[in-house]
Design an enzyme around this catalytic site. Structure first.
Site, PDB file in Angstrom:
ATOM      1  CE  LYS A  12      -3.710  -2.376   2.608  1.00 29.86           C
ATOM      2  NZ  LYS A  12      -4.545  -2.341   3.837  1.00 29.86           N
ATOM      3  CE1 TYR A  52      -9.550  -3.725   1.210  1.00 29.78           C
ATOM      4  CE2 TYR A  52      -9.296  -1.687  -0.035  1.00 29.78           C
ATOM      5  CZ  TYR A  52      -8.803  -2.618   0.862  1.00 29.78           C
ATOM      6  OH  TYR A  52      -7.553  -2.453   1.407  1.00 29.78           O
ATOM      7  NE  ARG A 117      -5.252 -12.767   5.616  1.00 31.81           N
ATOM      8  CZ  ARG A 117      -6.019 -11.683   5.652  1.00 31.81           C
ATOM      9  NH1 ARG A 117      -5.995 -10.805   4.659  1.00 31.81           N
ATOM     10  NH2 ARG A 117      -6.794 -11.439   6.669  1.00 31.81           N
ATOM     11  CB  THR A 123      -6.590  -6.408  10.331  1.00 31.02           C
ATOM     12  OG1 THR A 123      -7.047  -7.555   9.618  1.00 31.02           O
ATOM     13  CG2 THR A 123      -7.095  -5.149   9.649  1.00 31.02           C
ATOM     14  NE  ARG A 134      -1.553  -6.028   7.197  1.00 34.92           N
ATOM     15  CZ  ARG A 134      -2.734  -6.562   6.888  1.00 34.92           C
ATOM     16  NH1 ARG A 134      -3.287  -7.465   7.695  1.00 34.92           N
ATOM     17  NH2 ARG A 134      -3.372  -6.204   5.795  1.00 34.92           N
ATOM     18  CG  ASN A 154      -3.044  -2.810   7.247  1.00 29.79           C
ATOM     19  OD1 ASN A 154      -2.976  -2.376   6.100  1.00 29.79           O
ATOM     20  ND2 ASN A 154      -4.097  -3.466   7.706  1.00 29.79           N
ATOM     21  CG  HIS A 157      -4.903  -6.382  -0.113  1.00 28.87           C
ATOM     22  ND1 HIS A 157      -6.052  -6.557   0.623  1.00 28.87           N
ATOM     23  CD2 HIS A 157      -4.955  -7.284  -1.126  1.00 28.87           C
ATOM     24  CE1 HIS A 157      -6.784  -7.516   0.060  1.00 28.87           C
ATOM     25  NE2 HIS A 157      -6.133  -7.975  -1.013  1.00 28.87           N
ATOM     26  CD  GLU A 168      -8.309  -9.464  -3.176  1.00 28.55           C
ATOM     27  OE1 GLU A 168      -9.027  -9.084  -2.239  1.00 28.55           O
ATOM     28  OE2 GLU A 168      -7.131  -9.842  -3.013  1.00 28.55           O
TER      29      GLU A 168
HETATM   30  P1  ADP Z   1      -7.099  -7.417   6.077  1.00 31.14           P
HETATM   31  O1  ADP Z   1      -6.409  -6.339   5.264  1.00 31.14           O
HETATM   32  O2  ADP Z   1      -6.231  -7.861   7.220  1.00 31.14           O
HETATM   33  O3  ADP Z   1      -7.609  -8.557   5.237  1.00 31.14           O
HETATM   34  P2  ADP Z   1      -9.866  -6.486   6.228  1.00 31.14           P
HETATM   35  O4  ADP Z   1     -10.097  -7.202   4.939  1.00 31.14           O
HETATM   36  O5  ADP Z   1     -10.784  -6.765   7.350  1.00 31.14           O
HETATM   37  O6  ADP Z   1      -8.366  -6.725   6.758  1.00 31.14           O
HETATM   38  O7  ADP Z   1      -9.903  -4.899   5.982  1.00 31.14           O
HETATM   39  C1  ADP Z   1      -9.287  -4.337   4.852  1.00 31.14           C
HETATM   40  C2  ADP Z   1      -8.507  -3.108   5.255  1.00 31.14           C
HETATM   41  O8  ADP Z   1      -9.416  -2.105   5.720  1.00 31.14           O
HETATM   42  C3  ADP Z   1      -7.509  -3.274   6.390  1.00 31.14           C
HETATM   43  O9  ADP Z   1      -6.268  -3.798   5.963  1.00 31.14           O
HETATM   44  C4  ADP Z   1      -7.390  -1.862   6.922  1.00 31.14           C
HETATM   45  O10 ADP Z   1      -6.489  -1.081   6.161  1.00 31.14           O
HETATM   46  C5  ADP Z   1      -8.800  -1.316   6.727  1.00 31.14           C
HETATM   47  N1  ADP Z   1      -9.632  -1.416   7.946  1.00 31.14           N
HETATM   48  C6  ADP Z   1     -10.284  -2.505   8.392  1.00 31.14           C
HETATM   49  N2  ADP Z   1     -10.994  -2.248   9.517  1.00 31.14           N
HETATM   50  C7  ADP Z   1     -10.784  -0.935   9.792  1.00 31.14           C
HETATM   51  C8  ADP Z   1     -11.217  -0.046  10.826  1.00 31.14           C
HETATM   52  N3  ADP Z   1     -12.032  -0.435  11.800  1.00 31.14           N
HETATM   53  N4  ADP Z   1     -10.786   1.249  10.799  1.00 31.14           N
HETATM   54  C9  ADP Z   1      -9.973   1.666   9.824  1.00 31.14           C
HETATM   55  N5  ADP Z   1      -9.526   0.881   8.812  1.00 31.14           N
HETATM   56  C10 ADP Z   1      -9.919  -0.405   8.790  1.00 31.14           C
HETATM   57 MG    MG Z   2      -9.109  -8.568   3.776  1.00 27.81          MG
END
Ligand code: ADP
Ligand code: MG
Length: 199
Positions: A12, A52, A117, A123, A134, A154, A157, A168
């Site tokens: 990112k 997303y 992962r 996350t 991360r 973080n 992705h 994706e």
């Molecule tokens: P991951 O990236 O670990 O798969 P998710 O798919 O749940 O996590 O969420 C996608 C992305 O959305 C996260 O990597 C993060 O950047 C952002 N995100 C998720 N939940 C929140 C939150 N509560 N507040 C702010 N950003 C969030």
């Molecule tokens: Mg995700």
């Protein structure tokens, strides 16, 4: 074939700005995964949203996951609706993703989705395990991101499932951009007999 599983990783904008491209690639490469696609681009807002929304339940899922994270720390989820909150995250993520260059990668190997992962970490960086990308290189939290109404930064992705990875990958790469090639290391990782070492 089982050792040809593919997954999508995106460094990112914060990962690029922190000059972590080499460090991040090194971690996936050294475990034995094979890089089969790579490009650097500035995503549009629409591309980021589509990314997303490959899972239409993203807003609901991300809202529920956040609620659980608050509850696990004995805090109350500070927003009226899980789904509305999730929709807000979708828009914030789109802004975050399109704020600068990102590095889009396809990685292949045995259990690639789960392995990536594991190496990437959870996350929320302050709770991601030590030894993960991360966990080792940044420090954001749900509470800090949510009070300043922005995405959790973080660095990376990583696709969450094989199904998500397939969708994706199709979004970010054409078929021709995903390369089919052999690595010398494949012999050591996957060859049954190891009969090519001795002269
Ligand atoms: P991951 O990236 O670990 O798969 P998710 O798919 O749940 O996590 O969420 C996608 C992305 O959305 C996260 O990597 C993060 O950047 C952002 N995100 C998720 N939940 C929140 C939150 N509560 N507040 C702010 N950003 C969030
Ligand atoms: Mg995700």
């Amino acid at each position: 074939m089982i050792h040809k599983e593919k997954t999508l990783v995106i460094i990112k904008p914060d990962g690029v700005q922190r000059t972590l491209i080499g460090e991040i690639i090194r971690r996936y490469e050294r475990v034995g995964l094979k890089l089969i696609g790579l490009k650097m681009i500035v995503p549009t807002l629409e591309q980021a949203k589509a990314h997303y929304l490959v899972n239409p339940d993203f807003p609901k899922n991300v809202g529920n996951k956040t609620k659980k994270a608050y509850e696990a720390e004995g805090k109350e989820f500070p927003f009226p609706s899980v789904e509305e909150f999730g929709l807000g995250i979708l828009h914030k993520n789109a802004q975050y993703f399109s704020s600068g260059p990102v590095v889009v990668m396809a990685w292949q190997g045995l259990g690639a989705v789960g392995l990536v992962r594991k190496i990437t970490g959870g996350t929320e960086p302050i709770n991601s395990d030590v030894g993960t990308i991360r966990g080792d290189f940044t420090l954001d939290s749900y509470a800090m991101a949510d009070t300043s109404e922005r995405s959790i930064r973080n660095l990376v992705h990583a696709s969450g499932s094989i199904e998500e990875a397939d969708k994706e990958l199709a979004l970010w790469f054409t078929k021709e951009e995903l390369l089919n090639y052999r690595l010398i290391a494949d012999e050591i990782l996957y060859d049954v007999n190891l009969d090519g070492i001795l002269e």
